[in-house]
Design an enzyme around this catalytic site. Structure first.
Site, PDB file in Angstrom:
ATOM      1  N   ASP A  66       0.852  -1.189   0.000  1.00 37.35           N
ATOM      2  CA  ASP A  66       0.000   0.000   0.000  1.00 37.35           C
ATOM      3  C   ASP A  66       0.886   1.236   0.000  1.00 37.35           C
ATOM      4  O   ASP A  66       1.752   1.399   0.876  1.00 37.35           O
ATOM      5  CB  ASP A  66      -0.915  -0.005   1.221  1.00 37.35           C
ATOM      6  CG  ASP A  66      -1.974   1.074   1.135  1.00 37.35           C
ATOM      7  OD1 ASP A  66      -1.690   2.204   1.567  1.00 37.35           O
ATOM      8  OD2 ASP A  66      -3.071   0.800   0.641  1.00 37.35           O
ATOM      9  N   ILE A  67       0.691   2.098  -1.022  1.00 39.89           N
ATOM     10  CA  ILE A  67       1.487   3.329  -1.101  1.00 39.89           C
ATOM     11  C   ILE A  67       1.070   4.254   0.044  1.00 39.89           C
ATOM     12  O   ILE A  67      -0.114   4.566   0.214  1.00 39.89           O
ATOM     13  CB  ILE A  67       1.271   4.020  -2.457  1.00 39.89           C
ATOM     14  CG1 ILE A  67       1.708   3.081  -3.598  1.00 39.89           C
ATOM     15  CG2 ILE A  67       2.047   5.330  -2.528  1.00 39.89           C
ATOM     16  CD1 ILE A  67       1.430   3.623  -4.980  1.00 39.89           C
ATOM     17  N   ASN A 113      -2.347  12.892  -4.128  1.00 37.17           N
ATOM     18  CA  ASN A 113      -3.361  13.429  -5.052  1.00 37.17           C
ATOM     19  C   ASN A 113      -3.795  14.836  -4.654  1.00 37.17           C
ATOM     20  O   ASN A 113      -3.936  15.722  -5.508  1.00 37.17           O
ATOM     21  CB  ASN A 113      -4.576  12.499  -5.079  1.00 37.17           C
ATOM     22  CG  ASN A 113      -4.365  11.300  -5.996  1.00 37.17           C
ATOM     23  OD1 ASN A 113      -3.617  11.369  -6.968  1.00 37.17           O
ATOM     24  ND2 ASN A 113      -5.014  10.192  -5.678  1.00 37.17           N
ATOM     25  N   ASP A 148      -1.369   9.656 -10.797  1.00 39.33           N
ATOM     26  CA  ASP A 148      -1.354   8.573 -11.780  1.00 39.33           C
ATOM     27  C   ASP A 148       0.081   8.197 -12.158  1.00 39.33           C
ATOM     28  O   ASP A 148       0.407   7.013 -12.309  1.00 39.33           O
ATOM     29  CB  ASP A 148      -2.117   8.992 -13.037  1.00 39.33           C
ATOM     30  CG  ASP A 148      -3.625   9.084 -12.802  1.00 39.33           C
ATOM     31  OD1 ASP A 148      -4.091   8.572 -11.765  1.00 39.33           O
ATOM     32  OD2 ASP A 148      -4.321   9.667 -13.657  1.00 39.33           O
ATOM     33  N   GLU A 185      -4.607   2.389  -4.511  1.00 38.66           N
ATOM     34  CA  GLU A 185      -3.146   2.422  -4.389  1.00 38.66           C
ATOM     35  C   GLU A 185      -2.593   1.154  -3.762  1.00 38.66           C
ATOM     36  O   GLU A 185      -1.434   1.103  -3.358  1.00 38.66           O
ATOM     37  CB  GLU A 185      -2.719   3.644  -3.563  1.00 38.66           C
ATOM     38  CG  GLU A 185      -3.068   3.578  -2.084  1.00 38.66           C
ATOM     39  CD  GLU A 185      -4.479   4.071  -1.775  1.00 38.66           C
ATOM     40  OE1 GLU A 185      -4.742   4.349  -0.599  1.00 38.66           O
ATOM     41  OE2 GLU A 185      -5.297   4.179  -2.705  1.00 38.66           O
ATOM     42  N   ARG A 204      13.220  -5.775  -0.575  1.00 41.25           N
ATOM     43  CA  ARG A 204      13.786  -5.267  -1.831  1.00 41.25           C
ATOM     44  C   ARG A 204      12.820  -4.293  -2.492  1.00 41.25           C
ATOM     45  O   ARG A 204      13.227  -3.243  -2.983  1.00 41.25           O
ATOM     46  CB  ARG A 204      14.102  -6.431  -2.781  1.00 41.25           C
ATOM     47  CG  ARG A 204      15.363  -7.189  -2.469  1.00 41.25           C
ATOM     48  CD  ARG A 204      15.868  -7.970  -3.685  1.00 41.25           C
ATOM     49  NE  ARG A 204      14.823  -8.836  -4.228  1.00 41.25           N
ATOM     50  CZ  ARG A 204      14.640 -10.097  -3.866  1.00 41.25           C
ATOM     51  NH1 ARG A 204      15.434 -10.638  -2.926  1.00 41.25           N
ATOM     52  NH2 ARG A 204      13.679 -10.824  -4.398  1.00 41.25           N
TER      53      ARG A 204
END
Length: 377
Positions: free
Chosen positions: A254-255, A262, A271, A297, A318
């Site tokens: 999850d970003i 945004n 995007d 996301e 990683r």
């Protein structure tokens, strides 16, 4: 010569039931019939030349021409009828092969003195038919024509000849052979052209299929697997575990604070962040691993043949480190992006839902620990 619509008549439109496609196909077939009539005209002229040099009576040439015109006219009328659309052979290729072969054999019976040139025309008939009908139809029709030839030559007790009695007959015989060879060559060239068209069409269809398949299986924004596709892959890996005992791992990524990205930098930058994140994450994964967009996301990675928790944790680190080190400033000088990762290795007798629940719980633990970290489920 046979009136045989070729495979080109099918190239008008893939939807033969459409009236416009049907009309175009009929026009193409009529053009081919016109070519057949022209061929009958050539053969008639040669038969008249044989008659001039005493090899046959002139009436034979005119009867041959009349039979050709009548048969072409009959097939032109039949091919305009709607019932042909429902036939397995809508162009009536096999009937045309049989009718035009019968005309040639009938003239051989009547005038065996010019039998060899007329028998040559059966090769043209067969060549035309082979370009349009299925191999099974070609084989069956060839057997039937061969039986007809055998019946005429053996059963008729004929002395079938190639006119050679004088110089004029020899010249016309040579000319007939040359024109048969020329028509065979044209057929070969036409067949090669058809093959090129088919190759191009197949390449175009394959490209369209790949494009459609990509649209159906890939997320349009990030190029990763769609949610449906990655879930299908997850189910496949789970079935493989049940069959072989080889486990696998999943990552839920999850970003962090994506909504703020945004809100602060705008949706176009958001995007681009999603696209760049997907590229970077896949670059840090093995070629056998797959990444899919799970929603918004959030992404789901399936790590194949990963049974060890430490190996799964290392793979997740990683990806996390690669995202952290990515030059996000190229998108905007103030942009920073990190990712939180929940990891779970599938256990024996564990369902897919239970596996996802453990990975989800690990993801929330990573967020609770301050984000930009990996937690095992």
């Amino acid at each position: 010569m046979s009136a045989l619509p070729s495979a080109a008549a099918r190239d008008a439109d893939d939807n033969d039931a459409h009236p416009a496609a049907r009309a175009q196909r009929q026009r193409q077939c009529l053009r081919l019939l016109a070519g057949v009539l022209a061929s009958y005209g050539i053969d008639t002229a040669l038969l008249l030349a044989f008659a001039h040099f005493g090899a046959v009576e002139a009436v034979v040439a005119w009867v041959y021409a009349g039979a050709g015109v009548a048969s072409c006219g009959m097939f032109a009328l039949l091919l305009r009828r709607p019932f042909t659309e429902r036939l397995s052979d809508p162009f009536l290729v096999v009937p045309q092969m049989i009718v035009h072969s019968a005309i040639a054999l009938a003239v051989v019976l009547w005038a065996p003195g010019v039998g060899v040139p007329l028998l040559m025309m059966l090769l043209i008939v067969h060549a035309f038919g082979a370009m349009r009908v299925s191999p099974l139809h070609v084989l069956g029709t060839s057997v039937l024509i061969a039986a007809g030839v055998a019946a005429v030559i053996v059963g008729g007790h004929l002395h079938v000849e190639l006119p050679m009695a004088n110089t004029g007959q020899r010249v016309v015989s040579a000319l007939w052979f040359a024109l048969v060879l020329a028509r065979s060559t044209l057929l070969d060239l036409y067949g090669a052209q058809l093959r090129d068209v088919l190759v191009q069409r197949n390449a175009s269809l394959q490209a369209r299929f790949k494009k459609m398949h990509r649209r159906a299986t890939r997320d349009g924004l990030t190029g990763t697997l769609s949610r449906r596709s990655v879930m299908e892959l997850l189910e496949q890996q789970h079935r493989r575990l049940e069959l072989t005992g080889q486990s696998f791992a999943i990552l839920l990524l999850d970003i962090d604070h994506f909504k703020q990205v945004n809100d602060r930098f705008g949706h176009p930058i958001g995007d681009e962040v999603l696209r760049a994140f997907a590229r970077r994450a896949m670059a840090e994964m093995r070629a056998s691993d797959r990444l899919g967009r799970y929603g918004g996301e959030e992404f789901l990675a399936v790590l194949t043949a990963t049974e060890d928790a430490s190996a799964a944790h290392l793979a997740a680190e990683r990806v996390r480190d690669g995202v952290f080190r990515h030059p996000w400033g190229r998108l905007h000088p103030d942009l920073r992006v990190t990712v939180s990762v929940g990891v779970a290795v599938c256990r024996p007798d564990e369902s897919v839902d239970a596996l996802l629940a453990r990975a989800d719980a690990a993801l929330y633990a990573a967020k609770g620990a301050g984000r930009d970290c990996v937690r095992m489920g």
